[in-house]
Every structure is written in C-alpha cells, then in structure tokens.
Motif scaffolding. Structure first.
Motif, PDB file in Angstrom:
ATOM      1  N   ASN A  55       0.968  -1.346  -0.178  1.00 48.94           N
ATOM      2  CA  ASN A  55       0.000   0.077  -0.108  1.00 48.94           C
ATOM      3  C   ASN A  55       0.810   1.164  -0.112  1.00 48.94           C
ATOM      4  OD1 ASN A  55      -2.660  -1.190  -0.082  1.00 48.94           O
ATOM      5  ND2 ASN A  55      -2.694  -1.553   2.112  1.00 48.94           N
ATOM      6  N   MET A  56       2.117   1.242   0.836  1.00 44.58           N
ATOM      7  CA  MET A  56       2.745   2.182   0.968  1.00 44.58           C
ATOM      8  C   MET A  56       3.488   2.525  -0.544  1.00 44.58           C
ATOM      9  SD  MET A  56       4.878   2.454   4.368  1.00 44.58           S
ATOM     10  CE  MET A  56       5.231   0.737   4.783  1.00 44.58           C
ATOM     11  N   ASN A  57       3.815   1.608  -1.246  1.00 43.34           N
ATOM     12  CA  ASN A  57       4.449   1.512  -2.534  1.00 43.34           C
ATOM     13  C   ASN A  57       3.223   2.410  -3.578  1.00 43.34           C
ATOM     14  OD1 ASN A  57       6.423   1.210  -4.658  1.00 43.34           O
ATOM     15  ND2 ASN A  57       4.966  -0.611  -5.364  1.00 43.34           N
ATOM     16  N   LYS A  58       2.195   1.791  -3.472  1.00 45.08           N
ATOM     17  CA  LYS A  58       1.055   2.123  -4.378  1.00 45.08           C
ATOM     18  C   LYS A  58       0.927   3.776  -4.185  1.00 45.08           C
ATOM     19  CE  LYS A  58      -4.004   2.025  -4.981  1.00 45.08           C
ATOM     20  NZ  LYS A  58      -5.105   1.141  -4.218  1.00 45.08           N
ATOM     21  N   ASN A  59       0.561   4.365  -2.874  1.00 39.89           N
ATOM     22  CA  ASN A  59       0.620   5.674  -2.527  1.00 39.89           C
ATOM     23  C   ASN A  59       2.005   6.330  -2.872  1.00 39.89           C
ATOM     24  OD1 ASN A  59      -1.930   5.086  -1.404  1.00 39.89           O
ATOM     25  ND2 ASN A  59      -1.140   4.906   0.922  1.00 39.89           N
ATOM     26  N   ALA A  60       3.122   5.960  -2.751  1.00 43.66           N
ATOM     27  CA  ALA A  60       4.264   6.579  -3.255  1.00 43.66           C
ATOM     28  C   ALA A  60       4.306   6.745  -4.839  1.00 43.66           C
ATOM     29  CB  ALA A  60       5.492   5.827  -2.850  1.00 43.66           C
ATOM     30  N   LEU A  61       3.639   5.800  -5.270  1.00 46.82           N
ATOM     31  CA  LEU A  61       3.325   6.061  -6.986  1.00 46.82           C
ATOM     32  C   LEU A  61       2.430   7.099  -7.558  1.00 46.82           C
ATOM     33  CD1 LEU A  61       3.645   2.209  -8.012  1.00 46.82           C
ATOM     34  CD2 LEU A  61       5.591   4.102  -8.407  1.00 46.82           C
ATOM     35  N   ILE A  62       1.542   7.061  -6.670  1.00 47.06           N
ATOM     36  CA  ILE A  62       0.395   8.156  -6.781  1.00 47.06           C
ATOM     37  C   ILE A  62       0.888   9.501  -6.614  1.00 47.06           C
ATOM     38  CG2 ILE A  62      -1.929   8.758  -5.914  1.00 47.06           C
ATOM     39  CD1 ILE A  62      -2.679   6.002  -5.467  1.00 47.06           C
ATOM     40  N   ILE A  63       1.655   9.636  -5.430  1.00 50.78           N
ATOM     41  CA  ILE A  63       2.200  10.856  -5.059  1.00 50.78           C
ATOM     42  C   ILE A  63       3.248  11.251  -6.150  1.00 50.78           C
ATOM     43  CG2 ILE A  63       3.895  12.165  -3.465  1.00 50.78           C
ATOM     44  CD1 ILE A  63       2.412  10.156  -1.301  1.00 50.78           C
ATOM     45  N   LYS A  64       4.228  10.400  -6.667  1.00 49.14           N
ATOM     46  CA  LYS A  64       5.000  10.786  -7.651  1.00 49.14           C
ATOM     47  C   LYS A  64       4.354  10.961  -9.031  1.00 49.14           C
ATOM     48  CE  LYS A  64       8.478   8.196 -10.513  1.00 49.14           C
ATOM     49  NZ  LYS A  64       8.715   7.062 -11.284  1.00 49.14           N
ATOM     50  N   ASP A  65       3.218  10.525  -9.343  1.00 49.81           N
ATOM     51  CA  ASP A  65       2.578  10.697 -10.508  1.00 49.81           C
ATOM     52  C   ASP A  65       1.991  12.248 -10.349  1.00 49.81           C
ATOM     53  OD1 ASP A  65       3.210   8.538 -11.793  1.00 49.81           O
ATOM     54  OD2 ASP A  65       1.188   7.426 -11.317  1.00 49.81           O
ATOM     55  N   ASN A  66       1.496  12.344  -9.233  1.00 49.60           N
ATOM     56  CA  ASN A  66       0.829  13.902  -8.811  1.00 49.60           C
ATOM     57  C   ASN A  66       1.800  14.920  -9.007  1.00 49.60           C
ATOM     58  OD1 ASN A  66      -1.848  12.864  -8.705  1.00 49.60           O
ATOM     59  ND2 ASN A  66      -1.508  12.613  -6.267  1.00 49.60           N
ATOM     60  N   ILE A  67       3.165  14.494  -8.327  1.00 53.82           N
ATOM     61  CA  ILE A  67       4.351  15.718  -8.477  1.00 53.82           C
ATOM     62  C   ILE A  67       4.519  15.816  -9.922  1.00 53.82           C
ATOM     63  CG2 ILE A  67       6.562  16.016  -7.863  1.00 53.82           C
ATOM     64  CD1 ILE A  67       6.194  14.581  -5.032  1.00 53.82           C
ATOM     65  N   ASN A  68       4.585  14.534 -10.640  1.00 58.10           N
ATOM     66  CA  ASN A  68       4.911  14.784 -12.129  1.00 58.10           C
ATOM     67  C   ASN A  68       3.691  15.740 -12.954  1.00 58.10           C
ATOM     68  OD1 ASN A  68       7.327  13.545 -11.883  1.00 58.10           O
ATOM     69  ND2 ASN A  68       6.444  11.440 -12.436  1.00 58.10           N
ATOM     70  N   HIS A  69       2.724  15.636 -12.552  1.00 51.91           N
ATOM     71  CA  HIS A  69       1.613  16.097 -13.165  1.00 51.91           C
ATOM     72  C   HIS A  69       1.616  17.868 -12.743  1.00 51.91           C
ATOM     73  CE1 HIS A  69      -2.298  17.225 -14.904  1.00 51.91           C
ATOM     74  NE2 HIS A  69      -2.481  17.679 -13.791  1.00 51.91           N
ATOM     75  N   MET A  70       2.175  17.918 -11.516  1.00 45.44           N
ATOM     76  CA  MET A  70       2.176  19.456 -11.144  1.00 45.44           C
ATOM     77  C   MET A  70       3.494  20.030 -11.882  1.00 45.44           C
ATOM     78  SD  MET A  70       1.293  18.904  -6.979  1.00 45.44           S
ATOM     79  CE  MET A  70       2.616  20.338  -6.628  1.00 45.44           C
ATOM     80  N   GLN A  71       4.377  19.571 -11.833  1.00 50.52           N
ATOM     81  CA  GLN A  71       5.561  19.808 -12.623  1.00 50.52           C
ATOM     82  C   GLN A  71       5.260  20.114 -14.163  1.00 50.52           C
ATOM     83  OE1 GLN A  71       8.291  16.832 -12.070  1.00 50.52           O
ATOM     84  NE2 GLN A  71       9.418  17.916 -10.525  1.00 50.52           N
ATOM     85  N   GLN A  72       4.626  19.326 -14.579  1.00 48.21           N
ATOM     86  CA  GLN A  72       4.181  19.466 -16.211  1.00 48.21           C
ATOM     87  C   GLN A  72       3.258  20.732 -16.334  1.00 48.21           C
ATOM     88  OE1 GLN A  72       2.533  15.939 -17.336  1.00 48.21           O
ATOM     89  NE2 GLN A  72       4.433  14.801 -17.576  1.00 48.21           N
ATOM     90  N   THR A  73       2.411  20.713 -15.256  1.00 47.66           N
ATOM     91  CA  THR A  73       1.171  22.144 -15.240  1.00 47.66           C
ATOM     92  C   THR A  73       1.965  23.335 -15.169  1.00 47.66           C
ATOM     93  OG1 THR A  73      -0.367  20.823 -14.532  1.00 47.66           O
ATOM     94  CG2 THR A  73      -0.860  23.020 -13.995  1.00 47.66           C
ATOM     95  N   LEU A  74       2.922  23.390 -14.001  1.00 44.04           N
ATOM     96  CA  LEU A  74       3.645  24.574 -13.987  1.00 44.04           C
ATOM     97  C   LEU A  74       4.791  24.808 -15.277  1.00 44.04           C
ATOM     98  CD1 LEU A  74       5.153  24.001 -10.240  1.00 44.04           C
ATOM     99  CD2 LEU A  74       3.468  25.719 -11.146  1.00 44.04           C
ATOM    100  N   HIS A  75       5.277  24.029 -15.854  1.00 47.04           N
ATOM    101  CA  HIS A  75       6.004  24.345 -17.061  1.00 47.04           C
ATOM    102  C   HIS A  75       5.122  24.804 -18.230  1.00 47.04           C
ATOM    103  CE1 HIS A  75       9.162  23.616 -19.887  1.00 47.04           C
ATOM    104  NE2 HIS A  75       8.270  22.906 -20.646  1.00 47.04           N
ATOM    105  N   ILE A  76       3.765  24.273 -18.214  1.00 46.52           N
ATOM    106  CA  ILE A  76       3.159  24.796 -19.373  1.00 46.52           C
ATOM    107  C   ILE A  76       2.686  26.467 -18.833  1.00 46.52           C
ATOM    108  CG2 ILE A  76       0.899  24.859 -19.970  1.00 46.52           C
ATOM    109  CD1 ILE A  76       1.033  21.732 -19.909  1.00 46.52           C
ATOM    110  N   TYR A  77       2.460  26.638 -17.476  1.00 46.33           N
ATOM    111  CA  TYR A  77       1.999  28.002 -17.279  1.00 46.33           C
ATOM    112  C   TYR A  77       3.165  28.901 -17.107  1.00 46.33           C
ATOM    113  CZ  TYR A  77      -2.436  26.717 -15.347  1.00 46.33           C
ATOM    114  OH  TYR A  77      -3.996  26.349 -15.163  1.00 46.33           O
ATOM    115  N   ASN A  78       4.349  28.344 -17.125  1.00 50.27           N
ATOM    116  CA  ASN A  78       5.830  28.953 -17.376  1.00 50.27           C
ATOM    117  C   ASN A  78       5.817  29.761 -18.827  1.00 50.27           C
ATOM    118  OD1 ASN A  78       6.496  29.493 -14.442  1.00 50.27           O
ATOM    119  ND2 ASN A  78       7.711  27.468 -14.914  1.00 50.27           N
TER     120      ASN A  78
END
Length: 95
Positions: A55-78
């Motif tokens: 479960n921790m591994n699954k949650n860590a992967l979800i968090i990683k995906d969310n951070i990647n999505h945030m980085q992509q969104t910030l890159h687009i806004y920049n």
C-alpha cells in the motif's frame, strides 16, 4: 541428569512412571499448540506488514505521478507567461 532419570525409574512404580509420561506428553502437545499459535500470529503479522508495504508503494507511486503532473502544469504555465510577456513586449515595441 540421565542418572537422575534412571534412578527415578528404578525407584518409582509403573503407575508413577506412566503418570509422568502422560504429563510429559500433555506438556509436549500444549507446547506444540502454543508454537503453532505463535507462528500463525507471526505469519499473520508478516502478511499484514507485506500488505502495508504494498500500500505504501502504491501511495508513493500516486504521489510521484501527482508531482510529475504538477511539474508539467507549472511548465505549461511558465511557457504561457513567457509567451504573454513576449507578446506584451512586442506590442510595446510596435507602438
């Protein structure tokens, strides 16, 4: 200690020896049950720990995906901000 056992057998009656044997066998069976229970509980704990790790591994992967999505969104806004700033500078230069 072996001598003590030999002396006990020589000095004790057959019913006494059988009684000791019966008690010893009962104690052995009790210890076996206790051991099975303990091992079973530890196995359940191990399974629970493995489930928690998964479960921790699954949650860590979800968090990683969310951070990647945030980085992509910030890159687009920049990029949009740069384009808008570039358009604003060209318009002021055109005036």
């Amino acid at each position: 200690m072996e001598d003590d056992i030999d002396v006990y057998f020589m000095e004790s009656s057959i019913p006494d020896v059988r009684s000791i044997e019966k008690k010893t066998r009962h104690n052995i069976e009790t210890k076996k049950r206790e051991l099975r229970t303990m091992v079973g509980a530890q196995y359940k704990d191990l399974i629970s720990a493995a489930d928690a790790i998964m479960n921790m591994n699954k949650n860590a992967l979800i968090i990683k995906d969310n951070i990647n999505h945030m980085q992509q969104t910030l890159h687009i806004y920049n990029q949009k901000d740069r384009l808008q700033l570039g358009d604003g500078q060209q318009k002021s230069n055109d005036k």
